[in-house]
Write a protein that holds these residues in place. Structure first.
Motif, PDB file in Angstrom:
ATOM      1  N   UNK A 235       0.812  -1.203   0.000  1.00 47.96           N
ATOM      2  CA  UNK A 235       0.000   0.000   0.000  1.00 47.96           C
ATOM      3  C   UNK A 235       0.846   1.254   0.000  1.00 47.96           C
ATOM      4  N   UNK A 236       0.224   2.376  -0.356  1.00 44.27           N
ATOM      5  CA  UNK A 236       0.937   3.647  -0.397  1.00 44.27           C
ATOM      6  C   UNK A 236       0.960   4.336   0.964  1.00 44.27           C
ATOM      7  N   UNK A 237       0.013   4.019   1.849  1.00 47.43           N
ATOM      8  CA  UNK A 237      -0.084   4.692   3.143  1.00 47.43           C
ATOM      9  C   UNK A 237      -0.947   3.850   4.059  1.00 47.43           C
TER      10      UNK A 237
ATOM     11  N   UNK B 259      -5.194   2.143   3.552  1.00 45.09           N
ATOM     12  CA  UNK B 259      -5.695   1.891   2.199  1.00 45.09           C
ATOM     13  C   UNK B 259      -6.425   0.565   2.101  1.00 45.09           C
ATOM     14  N   UNK B 260      -6.294  -0.322   3.109  1.00 42.60           N
ATOM     15  CA  UNK B 260      -7.030  -1.573   3.100  1.00 42.60           C
ATOM     16  C   UNK B 260      -6.186  -2.806   2.889  1.00 42.60           C
ATOM     17  N   UNK B 261      -4.907  -2.766   3.241  1.00 41.83           N
ATOM     18  CA  UNK B 261      -4.036  -3.925   3.045  1.00 41.83           C
ATOM     19  C   UNK B 261      -4.460  -5.090   3.942  1.00 41.83           C
ATOM     20  N   UNK B 262      -4.623  -4.798   5.239  1.00 43.57           N
ATOM     21  CA  UNK B 262      -5.006  -5.865   6.173  1.00 43.57           C
ATOM     22  C   UNK B 262      -6.375  -6.413   5.824  1.00 43.57           C
TER      23      UNK B 262
ATOM     24  N   UNK C 127      -4.659  -0.079  -3.821  1.00 40.24           N
ATOM     25  CA  UNK C 127      -4.617   1.332  -4.185  1.00 40.24           C
ATOM     26  C   UNK C 127      -5.885   2.039  -3.742  1.00 40.24           C
ATOM     27  N   UNK C 128      -5.736   3.317  -3.447  1.00 36.00           N
ATOM     28  CA  UNK C 128      -6.879   4.164  -3.078  1.00 36.00           C
ATOM     29  C   UNK C 128      -6.487   5.600  -3.363  1.00 36.00           C
ATOM     30  N   UNK C 129      -7.382   6.371  -3.915  1.00 38.93           N
ATOM     31  CA  UNK C 129      -7.089   7.761  -4.234  1.00 38.93           C
ATOM     32  C   UNK C 129      -6.887   8.562  -2.951  1.00 38.93           C
ATOM     33  N   UNK C 130      -6.085   9.620  -2.992  1.00 37.65           N
ATOM     34  CA  UNK C 130      -5.872  10.431  -1.788  1.00 37.65           C
ATOM     35  C   UNK C 130      -7.172  10.982  -1.212  1.00 37.65           C
ATOM     36  N   UNK C 131      -8.091  11.381  -2.077  1.00 40.68           N
ATOM     37  CA  UNK C 131      -9.356  11.936  -1.584  1.00 40.68           C
ATOM     38  C   UNK C 131     -10.152  10.888  -0.814  1.00 40.68           C
ATOM     39  N   UNK C 132     -10.204   9.663  -1.359  1.00 40.98           N
ATOM     40  CA  UNK C 132     -10.942   8.605  -0.673  1.00 40.98           C
ATOM     41  C   UNK C 132     -10.283   8.245   0.650  1.00 40.98           C
TER      42      UNK C 132
ATOM     43  N   UNK D 260       1.538   7.595  -3.410  1.00 44.38           N
ATOM     44  CA  UNK D 260       0.816   6.725  -4.347  1.00 44.38           C
ATOM     45  C   UNK D 260       1.610   6.546  -5.635  1.00 44.38           C
ATOM     46  N   UNK D 261       2.230   7.626  -6.115  1.00 42.45           N
ATOM     47  CA  UNK D 261       3.045   7.519  -7.328  1.00 42.45           C
ATOM     48  C   UNK D 261       4.239   6.601  -7.091  1.00 42.45           C
TER      49      UNK D 261
END
Length: 848
Positions: A11-13, A16-19, A162-167, A200-201
């Protein structure tokens, strides 16, 4: 049992939902009948994640106590004993609590994999070791928990969550990631939109590179030579000419039109080093392609079209960009050219773009073989043997008739001799002249350029062929010998550079002197500037040649990056020497950067030391200075109280306490002020010639009478010191010795002359100091042993050494024979007046 397989959710941060994705995968596997357990999963009080733990077998965690708190970690032994098919291990980069078998959780995972257990884990992109500096520059936070990139790269599957910063920020605002009291701080700091976008990038690019590695590995394993246009890769063929910049920019525009386009600039160099490329132009083009986001590659190959196509197919390129030929029309007799050959042999999957430019058809010298490097004298003798030898041999053979076969062999031997002496061209000349003379004088019909017997034609043809073959072999051998010698010299030079790096040699001037000596130049200088329009400045220089203000003014200049260049004066270097010069230039830049980093580290260390002193000063003020103030205030308050009738003895005792507190406070403040003067560098000694016995007794005013014994002979030479600084140093040394001396034992202060120094020794019979602490006791705010807080702030010895060094003296600690500590203050003896240097002792005494 084979090694287990590792699957990682990246994940990026956080949040984001990895677990969540890992637990969902575990449920899918359990439904398929797979033996799956939870070795360690942290739900962080997230309700939806916690719900997914229901229905999954969890191995009890191991509890450890550390610094008064209880922590839970993966019970590795329990998981190994349970031996499931799949184990879930969250947070791969986690650092285990001290007391566990492994320091890092990824090491626990390695043990599980080695035992044949499949592992599903999670990790954030900021925890990859190679990205630590990048993430810190983005977020301002240095990640303390990291995992080696190789551990993640070895994973059998990597899935990006992945997940957008806004979400992600909406999830944070709704309380789905952190507790409500932490949401505002997180949204304002780490979870800013810019930070999340950059992370994310990073994650997307890292996974894309990993996918590219998978693709290359698959193509290699399955021997796929056909190009797969999964992404646009554009190869730019460079010749080292000025048209290369146009080709690079054209390729960059083509790459921008496709998603994920990549530019790879390649220069093909001949294996024998024969090239007409400009090293300076290639360096500029390398910088340009890297600025445009591409990469530069240097490939060796004799067949340029084949090498270019092999490189393009090897990197799975989709397009090749070449420039229109710079050759003139008549030069096409040597072949169709690189562009036409590449276009013909590229195949249907590789597009070739021929780009026009300003250098088209302006001419380009074809690579021509250099001389055999046989030496000027050998080449001269070779030409003499090749041109004069056949004539002399003809005169001899006209008087001695040996037959055509023997004549041919003699001419052939002469051609071989010319080849051995002068190389290819003298041998060719010898073969041509010899064949003509053989035809004219010895082949029937004589005195005519014709041959009657076909056998003689064969003999002459063999003669010419053997002569040319031998000459070519000799020339090639000489060239290879020269190349081998040159490569050996280059390897020795590069070995020196590598050795200097390993030894940590950081002298820029020494390196530049080595460059000057290696290439036989007058001077060598490293120039740099801050920007493209800023003036050049000299960072380092060696040699006696005229100074160079710009790289263009030098005989040789080697660019190092955009704003640095190595400039040499003396002569123009051949192109083959610039390869080693480039290595020297790169090393010079590294040495300069290392020197500046060391200077910055020294400045940072000085600032840190200043901060440490200031912190210690505050600590001293908070306790050591307040203690005597509190005592003084208590005594004064008691004396002013009307509720108690103090006797004269009590009043005298309180007044004595006030006086002692004031003296102690004065002593502490004096040391603090002296230390601050030393730290700020404002101590300016006034050196003059004085007698030691004039100053030392004045330093004993702060110690009890009878506690110090003086042994200072009157015959000691005068010393060059600052009287005030010497007195302060001696006062601190004596007070420190008296403080630690046992009751009833006096401190000895003795002085003696030794060569051009005068040593003053302060000897006590106290507990002494171990050898490993003798240097530390001179550091500020150091107390040795069980010295109470009331004994001072630990500045006395630091001030004494600081004042001593300011006067050019030295202060060291030694053991006292029989027990105790001896402080040795070594002072410079005053030099006798110049007019007395040649006089006798009686004259000096009379003069004095």
């Amino acid at each position: 049992m084979g090694r287990g397989k590792l699957r990682i959710y990246l994940g990026a941060a956080p949040g984001v939902g990895k677990t969540y994705a890992m637990l969902a995968e575990a449920h899918r596997r359990v439904e398929r009948g797979t033996d799956c357990v939870v070795a360690f999963v942290e739900h962080h009080d997230r309700p939806r994640t916690e719900v997914l733990l229901h229905g999954l077998e969890q191995v009890p965690r191991r509890q450890l106590e550390y610094r008064g708190a209880v922590f839970t970690e993966t019970d590795l032994d329990a998981v190994l004993a349970r031996a499931p098919r799949v184990a879930l291990v969250d947070e791969l980069a986690h650092t285990n609590v001290p007391g566990t078998r492994n320091a890092k959780r990824w090491q626990d995972v390695e043990e599980l994999l080695a035992a044949g257990i499949d592992v599903i884990s999670t990790v954030n992109i900021q925890h990859l070791e190679s990205l630590g500096d990048v993430v810190e520059s983005i977020t301002g936070v240095r990640q303390q928990e990291t995992v080696p990139d190789e551990v993640v790269r070895r994973a059998d599957q990597i899935e990006l969550v992945d997940m957008s910063p806004q979400a992600l920020r909406r999830r944070m605002a709704h309380g789905n990631i952190y507790q409500p009291d932490k949401v505002d701080a997180a949204l304002s700091n780490y979870f800013r939109p810019g930070n999340l976008t950059a992370l994310r990038e990073l994650a997307l690019l890292w996974v894309a590179d990993r996918v590219d590695e998978y693709l290359k590995q698959y193509r290699s394993e399955h021997r796929v030579s056909k190009i797969w246009g999964s992404r646009e890769r554009i190869v730019v063929g460079l010749t080292g000419g000025p048209e290369g910049r146009t080709l690079i920019r054209r390729a960059a525009r083509l790459a921008e039109k496709g998603a994920g386009g990549e530019v790879l600039a390649v220069y093909i160099a001949r294996s024998d080093g024969l090239t007409s490329a400009s090293p300076k132009e290639l360096a500029v083009q390398r910088t340009l392609v890297e600025d445009l986001g591409g990469t530069f590659h240097h490939v060796v190959g004799d067949d340029i079209p084949a090498a270019l196509l092999d490189f393009a197919r090897g990197v799975n390129a989709t397009q090749i960009v070449l420039g229109s030929s710079r050759r003139k029309t008549w030069q096409y007799v040597f072949g169709p050219g690189v562009g036409a050959t590449v276009a013909r042999e590229s195949g249907p999957d590789l597009d070739v773009h021929i780009v026009t430019h300003e250098e088209v058809a302006k001419g380009r010298g074809l690579p021509v073989a250099r001389g055999a490097r046989l030496g000027r004298s050998r080449i001269v003798w070779g030409w003499i043997a090749g041109l004069g030898g056949p004539v002399l041999l003809t005169l001899v053979l006209n008087t001695v008739h040996l037959g055509l076969a023997n004549d041919v062999l003699l001419y052939l031997a002469l051609t071989v001799a010319a080849a051995l002496l002068g190389g290819l061209y003298p041998a060719l000349a010898s073969a041509a002249v010899g064949s003509l003379l053989l035809n004219w004088f010895f082949t029937p019909p004589l005195n005519r350029i014709t041959i009657a017997d076909p056998k003689n034609i064969l003999a002459l043809a063999i003669f010419v062929g053997v002569a040319l073959s031998v000459a070519s072999v000799v020339d090639l051998a000489a060239r290879r010998t020269h190349q081998a010698a040159r490569l050996r010299a280059e390897s020795e030079i590069l070995s020196f550079l590598a050795g200097s790096v390993l030894r940590g040699e950081t002298s820029l001037e020494a390196l530049l002197e080595r460059v000057r000596e290696t290439f036989g130049m007058e001077s060598a200088a490293l120039l740099e500037r801050q920007s493209d329009v800023a003036p050049w400045t000299c960072a380092g220089r060696a040699g006696l040649g005229p100074p160079v203000e710009r790289p263009e003014d030098a005989d040789v200049d080697m660019p190092v990056g955009d704003h640095m260049a190595l400039a040499l004066t003396g002569r123009v270097l051949p192109a083959e020497d610039r390869r080693v010069l480039a290595a020297f230039a790169a090393q010079a830049a590294v040495v300069l950067d290392r020197r500046r980093l060391r200077e910055e580290a020294d400045r940072a260390r000085a600032l840190a030391e200043g901060n440490r002193i200031r912190t210690a000063l505050l600590a001293a003020v908070s306790h050591d200075l307040r203690t005597p103030l509190a005592g003084i205030k208590a005594a004064v308050t008691s004396l002013r109280s009307d509720d108690v009738a103090w006797s004269e003895e009590d009043q005298a005792e309180l007044l004595e306490g006030i006086e002692e507190g004031a003296d102690r406070l004065d002593h502490l403040v004096g040391n603090l002020l002296d230390m601050s003067r030393l730290q700020t560098g404002t101590v300016t000694p006034l050196i003059r010639e004085i007698d030691v016995d004039e100053v030392v007794p004045m330093a004993l005013g702060g110690v009890p009478e009878g506690s110090v014994e003086l042994d200072i002979p009157e015959t000691l030479p005068m010393v060059a010191v600052d009287a005030g600084l010497l007195e302060r140093s001696m006062a601190n040394l004596v007070e420190n010795a008296v403080k630690y001396s046992p009751a009833g034992r006096t401190v000895l202060v003795a002085a003696s002359a030794l060569a051009d120094r005068v040593e003053v020794r302060v000897v006590d019979r106290g507990p002494g100091v171990p050898d490993d602490a003798k240097d530390r006791i001179f550091e500020p705010f150091q107390r040795y042993g069980d010295a109470p807080r009331g004994a001072g702030v630990g500045l006395g010895l630091a001030v004494a050494r600081g004042f001593a060094e300011a006067m050019g003296a030295t202060l060291n600690a030694e053991d006292t024979p029989g027990g105790g500590l001896t402080m040795v203050l070594s002072l410079r003896a005053a030099a006798p007046a110049p007019e007395l240097l040649g006089s006798t002792t009686a004259e000096r005494q009379a003069t004095c």
